[in-house]
Structures are given as C-alpha cells and as structure tokens.
Design a protein around this motif. Structure first.
Motif, mmCIF file in Angstrom:
data_model
loop_
_atom_site.group_PDB
_atom_site.id
_atom_site.type_symbol
_atom_site.label_atom_id
_atom_site.label_comp_id
_atom_site.label_asym_id
_atom_site.label_seq_id
_atom_site.Cartn_x
_atom_site.Cartn_y
_atom_site.Cartn_z
ATOM 1 N N ALA A 147 -34.949 -89.639 -37.532
ATOM 2 C CA ALA A 147 -35.129 -89.543 -35.997
ATOM 3 C C ALA A 147 -36.749 -89.332 -35.904
ATOM 4 O O ALA A 147 -37.546 -89.066 -36.833
ATOM 5 N N ASP A 148 -37.154 -89.408 -34.754
ATOM 6 C CA ASP A 148 -38.737 -88.797 -34.437
ATOM 7 C C ASP A 148 -38.456 -87.395 -33.800
ATOM 8 O O ASP A 148 -37.566 -87.039 -32.850
ATOM 9 N N SER A 149 -39.383 -86.322 -34.462
ATOM 10 C CA SER A 149 -39.363 -85.145 -34.105
ATOM 11 C C SER A 149 -39.946 -84.770 -32.665
ATOM 12 O O SER A 149 -39.968 -83.859 -32.121
ATOM 13 N N HIS A 150 -40.774 -85.905 -32.111
ATOM 14 C CA HIS A 150 -41.705 -85.844 -31.137
ATOM 15 C C HIS A 150 -42.573 -84.758 -31.303
ATOM 16 O O HIS A 150 -43.130 -83.709 -30.167
ATOM 17 N N MET A 151 -43.202 -84.346 -32.526
ATOM 18 C CA MET A 151 -44.014 -83.487 -32.765
ATOM 19 C C MET A 151 -45.386 -84.007 -33.391
ATOM 20 O O MET A 151 -45.200 -85.135 -34.148
ATOM 21 N N ARG A 152 -46.286 -83.257 -33.319
ATOM 22 C CA ARG A 152 -47.717 -83.765 -33.909
ATOM 23 C C ARG A 152 -48.438 -82.517 -34.159
ATOM 24 O O ARG A 152 -48.345 -81.555 -33.842
ATOM 25 N N ILE A 153 -49.108 -82.699 -35.578
ATOM 26 C CA ILE A 153 -50.055 -81.806 -35.985
ATOM 27 C C ILE A 153 -51.549 -82.145 -35.779
ATOM 28 O O ILE A 153 -51.868 -83.321 -36.423
ATOM 29 N N ALA A 154 -52.088 -81.605 -34.914
ATOM 30 C CA ALA A 154 -53.611 -81.896 -34.596
ATOM 31 C C ALA A 154 -54.548 -81.757 -35.766
ATOM 32 O O ALA A 154 -54.065 -80.994 -36.696
ATOM 33 N N ALA A 155 -55.771 -82.237 -35.847
ATOM 34 C CA ALA A 155 -56.634 -82.135 -36.617
ATOM 35 C C ALA A 155 -57.025 -80.803 -36.934
ATOM 36 O O ALA A 155 -57.539 -80.303 -38.174
#
Length: 182
Positions: A38-46
C-alpha cells in the motif's frame, strides 16, 4: 514505556557508544514477507522531517517507531514493513539525518535525528556524493537506508580529517572513506 534519551555523544566513551548501539532492539523486518502493499501517504523531507498526509509528525516517539520499520529496496524505494503489509514512503534525500559526530579511538560515531547511534565502518560505510561545489556525505544505517550528514556534522568530519593530515579521508573501525566526491 518512557524513552530515555542518550547523553551527548561527546560525553560518551567508545565502549558506552558500542553498548548503546548493541542494546538497540529493532523489529525483525528482514524476516517478514508481507504479501499486501500500500501507500503510507508519508514523506520524509530532506531536512529529516516526517510527514503524514502533508502534516508533520510532531511526536518524536512516532518517528522513532516508524523509522525502526524502514527499509529500502534495490530500486531505491523506501518501505515501512510490518508482518502484514509493506507500505511505500516517499523520501526526498535520505531517510535519516546525521546530526552529531564524535571521534572515539579508532571509530567515528554518529547520532541520527532519531536519536540513534551508528558507528561508521565496514558495515556502515560513509559515501561521498554530489560534486566538489556541492558535496554531500552519507552514512549507511541499515536495510539499505542512509543518513545524510547535516552541515555542522559534515564540518565536524572535515575538521577531523584535516586534523589527521594527509588527504580528505577518514578511517573508522579499520575502513578508509574518501570525503570528496569522485
């Protein structure tokens, strides 16, 4: 269960750092083979900030918990893995940020933005990327994931290399790492 943060890296001996690294228990992600994705709908920014559905995750304990489930496949895709599901997560640069460095004996120790300690060496190599004008240094953390050294940690490492004399390289746990991009 309350979380007791580690003391400042500079105030720890190499034996204390090694003991803290050894004591860290991580989920056995390598043993799990979930069939659902699935897609976690999460992101880790730089800059190391974690987001869920566009909003920053403000609780450090949640970030530490998610980070313990993180892996990166051979194609460079990052995943959060549980026994039941593998969820994609977008990562702008590196999954972690190295925010502190300490030279202890024959080892270089790094603290990550998740308050985790990593000793550079054969199992956790340093990698120089970018170009001479905009270099970037990365530390292998685990399961294909890396930490990018932030500016102050990068400068600490460069100062350490210059103090040792010779070329821009460092040695940690018997392994030599070039600090200039090839």
């Amino acid at each position: 269960m309350p979380y007791d943060p580690l003391p400042d890296l500079a105030g720890m001996s190499l034996a204390e750092i090694a003991a803290a690294v050894e004591a860290r228990k991580l989920p056995p992600v390598e043993q799990w083979a979930p069939s659902d994705t699935a897609d976690s709908h999460m992101r880790i920014a730089a800059d190391g900030t974690w987001f869920h559905e566009g909003r920053p995750i403000a609780r450090p304990a949640m970030v530490r918990a998610f980070a313990s489930l993180l892996t990166r496949d051979q194609d460079g895709q990052h995943w959060l893995v549980t026994p039941e599901c593998k969820q994609s997560i977008a990562v702008e640069d590196a999954a972690f940020v190295a925010i502190e460095m300490s030279a202890q004996g024959d080892a270089l120790a790094f603290r990550l933005n998740t308050d985790e300690l990593v000793l550079a060496g054969p199992e956790h190599p340093l990698r120089a990327a970018g170009d001479p004008d905009v270099p970037a240094l990365y530390l292998a953390v685990r399961r294909g994931c890396e930490a990018r050294l932030n500016r102050s940690t990068y400068l600490q490492l460069i100062e350490h290399a210059l103090a040792a004399g010779g070329d821009l390289s460092v040695v940690s746990q018997g392994a030599r790492f070039a600090l200039e991009p090839a």
